[in-house]
Design an enzyme around this catalytic site. Structure first.
Site, short mmCIF file in Angstrom:
data_model
loop_
_atom_site.label_atom_id
_atom_site.label_comp_id
_atom_site.label_asym_id
_atom_site.label_seq_id
_atom_site.Cartn_x
_atom_site.Cartn_y
_atom_site.Cartn_z
N TRP A 169 0.78 -1.23 0.00
CA TRP A 169 0.00 0.00 0.00
C TRP A 169 0.82 1.29 0.00
O TRP A 169 0.70 2.12 -0.90
CB TRP A 169 -1.02 -0.02 1.15
CG TRP A 169 -1.94 1.15 1.07
CD1 TRP A 169 -2.06 2.19 1.95
CD2 TRP A 169 -2.86 1.44 -0.01
NE1 TRP A 169 -2.99 3.10 1.51
CE2 TRP A 169 -3.48 2.66 0.31
CE3 TRP A 169 -3.18 0.80 -1.19
CZ2 TRP A 169 -4.43 3.24 -0.52
CZ3 TRP A 169 -4.13 1.37 -2.03
CH2 TRP A 169 -4.73 2.58 -1.68
N ASP A 200 -2.43 -5.19 -1.56
CA ASP A 200 -3.47 -4.41 -0.90
C ASP A 200 -4.54 -4.08 -1.94
O ASP A 200 -4.76 -4.84 -2.90
CB ASP A 200 -2.84 -3.17 -0.25
CG ASP A 200 -3.64 -2.63 0.91
OD1 ASP A 200 -4.60 -1.87 0.66
OD2 ASP A 200 -3.34 -2.97 2.07
N ASP A 201 -5.17 -2.96 -1.79
CA ASP A 201 -6.27 -2.54 -2.67
C ASP A 201 -5.78 -2.33 -4.12
O ASP A 201 -4.58 -2.19 -4.35
CB ASP A 201 -6.80 -1.21 -2.10
CG ASP A 201 -8.21 -0.90 -2.54
OD1 ASP A 201 -8.72 -1.58 -3.43
OD2 ASP A 201 -8.79 0.04 -1.96
N CYS A 246 -11.90 0.65 -0.33
CA CYS A 246 -11.69 2.06 0.00
C CYS A 246 -11.29 2.88 -1.22
O CYS A 246 -11.60 4.06 -1.31
CB CYS A 246 -10.63 2.20 1.09
SG CYS A 246 -11.11 1.40 2.63
N LYS A 269 -6.59 -9.52 3.99
CA LYS A 269 -6.89 -8.27 4.71
C LYS A 269 -8.30 -7.87 4.29
O LYS A 269 -8.59 -7.78 3.10
CB LYS A 269 -5.89 -7.19 4.32
CG LYS A 269 -6.21 -5.80 4.83
CD LYS A 269 -5.07 -4.84 4.50
CE LYS A 269 -5.40 -3.40 4.83
NZ LYS A 269 -4.28 -2.49 4.49
N ASP A 328 -11.11 -5.10 4.62
CA ASP A 328 -11.12 -3.68 4.94
C ASP A 328 -12.55 -3.13 4.86
O ASP A 328 -13.18 -3.13 3.80
CB ASP A 328 -10.20 -2.99 3.92
CG ASP A 328 -9.83 -1.58 4.31
OD1 ASP A 328 -10.40 -1.06 5.28
OD2 ASP A 328 -8.97 -1.01 3.64
N ARG A 335 -6.55 -4.08 12.95
CA ARG A 335 -6.03 -2.71 13.03
C ARG A 335 -6.68 -2.04 14.23
O ARG A 335 -7.88 -2.15 14.46
CB ARG A 335 -6.37 -1.98 11.74
CG ARG A 335 -5.39 -2.28 10.61
CD ARG A 335 -4.26 -1.27 10.59
NE ARG A 335 -4.84 0.03 10.34
CZ ARG A 335 -5.16 0.46 9.11
NH1 ARG A 335 -4.88 -0.24 8.04
NH2 ARG A 335 -5.71 1.64 8.95
N ASP A 340 -5.39 5.01 9.35
CA ASP A 340 -4.20 4.76 8.54
C ASP A 340 -2.98 5.49 9.11
O ASP A 340 -2.95 6.72 9.17
CB ASP A 340 -4.45 5.23 7.10
CG ASP A 340 -5.44 4.33 6.40
OD1 ASP A 340 -6.12 3.54 7.08
OD2 ASP A 340 -5.53 4.42 5.16
C1 GLA Z 1 -7.78 1.81 3.96
C2 GLA Z 1 -6.84 0.95 4.78
C3 GLA Z 1 -5.44 1.03 4.21
C4 GLA Z 1 -5.44 0.59 2.77
C5 GLA Z 1 -6.44 1.42 1.98
C6 GLA Z 1 -6.65 0.88 0.57
O1 GLA Z 1 -7.49 3.16 4.04
O2 GLA Z 1 -6.85 1.35 6.12
O3 GLA Z 1 -4.56 0.21 4.97
O4 GLA Z 1 -5.76 -0.77 2.69
O5 GLA Z 1 -7.72 1.41 2.59
O6 GLA Z 1 -7.57 1.62 -0.15
#
Ligand code: GLA
Length: 514
Positions: free
Chosen positions: A127, A162-163, A221, A247, A249, A323, A327
């Site tokens: 990320w 990640d995303d 997100c 993960k 989210d 978490r 962030d």
């Molecule tokens: C959120 C999560 C981050 C990341 C972003 C991806 O903000 O907390 O760790 O995964 O989404 O869009």
């Protein structure tokens, strides 16, 4: 004792003031083998098993194992153990490593049962380096570098997407826009991820593990496909692709229990209904149960920013980590506060269940607000050592999230000190406690499984300062051998207390040996 103490304090002061610049604390790994990694490892009977023995030292190294349970086999040249996890039970194995310069051995207890992540997961996540620019090629490169840089030899293991790997209904990058699911309802990876199975095969071929990301909401997100109403199907797909970590989210999920709105263009809005504890738990409970039912060991990482005191229930819904806040990329100037806050949830930290204050962001990282291209961190060198020390003392997952293609010697020096990492990976799984000292200073003290204590002496101030750890505060008595973990040297025996000069915005990390 006072005189000795003064002399030692003097020596420490010199040592630590010399080390204040961009000095490397961790001594270079020696040429002879040094086996690292956890002392306990959890797996579930019959599931695919993969473990690359973390071991420093000049290659070639030749590995042997005593007591390896049936179903598992070792590649003696790579140190990769693979096969199927044995029947339920505890297996004490003895790993040996030999090279031209010497040898080493280390015990590992494999616990085949129903728990995973018996020590905090260690790895890398894309990320904070690559945001919405991530590609299959970058993931493979990260896996390669995890091996070539020596990170895997220090214990890093997961290579996590990640995303932004899926398609989005709308995005600036048109190559990431496309149908979200196929005619069978399966999620479609975007143009930059042509072969998910090929990717996990590649990561696994190095002895590493692969992680993926989704959201319980309709969108992630960053506005990519989420798993809402496709939980079972997506979990099966992640399993069949070969992922070992998910993960999950929260993101747009808030629209569901609040009776908000979402459309097929990626726009979601929350309604006014107030969320209950059950609302917060439901999506994680659901996916947690599905993940557990897979014929694969998948570590489940809850990401919902600490809402509804997730630390109290994250484990009970199948989470291996959660978490504890928003962030961290937006709060990198607050690492001391954030670590201290995490100690408030210390009772919820235990083998298989970890508080997660977010990733280690040092080296080349992109600005979180702008999702920027990676730049070298401006965090002071001493604070980077403090950051790593804090994460180890609170038993956080150790997930690096910087640009692997730009890993420099300093960053690796912070990330790869096996004695510091051992504190994080200690089988007791305890999170440290905070003992406040004079202004700007505090100790963080963590009990270790061998009866020793890891003690971080922290200074948040802008000038170096002497900090004392008193035995009475640490519930210790008598003469104790003290080791400086960052510099990996014994400081001698101390009676009653030890004082060290702690660099500005930095740490001295000690092990007080039983
Ligand atoms: C959120 C999560 C981050 C990341 C972003 C991806 O903000 O907390 O760790 O995964 O989404 O869009």
């Amino acid at each position: 004792m006072t005189r000795i103490h003064c002399i030692i304090t003097g020596i420490l002061s010199i040592a630590f003031s010399l080390s204040h610049a961009q000095e490397l604390y961790t001594p270079a790994p020696k040429p002879q083998p040094r086996i690292n990694g956890p002392l306990v490892y959890g797996c579930r009977p019959g599931h695919p098993f993969l473990y690359r023995i973390p071991c420093q030292g000049e290659r070639p190294v030749s590995f042997t194992i005593k007591g390896l349970p049936s179903g598992l086999s070792l590649d003696p040249a790579t140190g990769i153990i693979s096969g199927n996890a044995p029947v339920q039970g505890e297996y004490e194995i003895l790993i040996k490593a030999v090279n031209a310069k010497g040898k080493d051995q280390r015990k590992l207890k494999i616990i085949s049962g129903d728990k995973l992540a018996l020590t905090p997961p260690m790895g890398w996540n894309h990320w904070y380096a690559h945001y919405d620019r991530i590609t299959d090629a970058m993931m493979r490169e990260a896996a390669d570098v995890m091996i070539s840089s020596g990170m895997a030899d220090a214990g890093y293991q997961y290579v996590n997407i990640d995303d932004c790997w899926a398609n989005a209904p709308n995005n600036n990058d048109k190559l990431r826009v496309g149908p979200l699911r196929d005619e069978k309802g399966n999620m479609i990876p975007n143009h930059f991820f042509p072969d998910m199975h090929g990717l996990t095969d590649y990561i696994h071929s190095l002895g590493l593990k692969a992680g993926i990301y989704s959201s319980p909401g309709p969108y992630t997100c960053a506005g990519f496909t989420g798993s809402y109403n496709h939980e079972e199907q997506d979990a099966h797909q992640f399993t069949s692709w070969g992922f070992d970590f998910l993960k999950y989210d929260w993101c747009s999920y808030g629209a569901i229990p609040t009776e908000g709105k979402w459309d097929d263009k990626g726009v979601t809005s929350e309604g006014n209904k107030k969320l209950t504890l059950e609302d917060f738990q439901l999506p994680y409970q659901k996916m947690g149960a599905i993940i557990r039912s897979q014929d694969r060991d998948i570590v489940f990482n809850l990401c919902q920013y600490g809402m509804s005191e997730v630390w109290k229930w994250g484990g009970s819904v199948g989470g291996h980590s959660w978490r504890t806040g928003g962030d961290l990329g937006f709060e990198l100037d607050r690492i001391f506060d954030i670590a201290i806050r995490n100690t408030q949830y210390r009772q919820y930290s235990k083998p298989g269940e970890w508080n997660d204050p977010d990733y280690i962001q040092i080296g080349w990282i992109g600005n979180a607000g702008k999702m920027g291209a990676p730049e070298l961190t401006k965090m002071p060198a001493s604070m980077q050592y403090a950051y790593m020390s804090l994460w180890c003392l609170i038993a956080s997952p150790l997930v690096y999230s910087g640009d692997m293609s730009k890993l420099d010697k300093f960053t690796l020096n912070v990330l790869c000190n096996p004695e510091v990492i051992d504190v994080d990976q200690d089988p007791l799984g305890e999170c440290g406690i905070v003992i406040e000292k004079q202004q700007n200073c505090f100790l963080m003290v963590k009990n270790l499984s061998d009866g020793s204590k890891a003690v971080g002496l922290f200074n948040r101030g802008k000038t170096p300062v002497e900090v004392t750890a008193d035995w009475k505060d640490l519930k210790l008595s008598g003469k104790k051998l003290v080791r400086d973990l960052w510099h990996q040297n014994d400081l001698g025996k101390f009676n009653g207390q030890i004082t060290a000069t702690v660099p500005a915005e930095g740490v001295v990390m000690l092990k007080i040996i039983k």
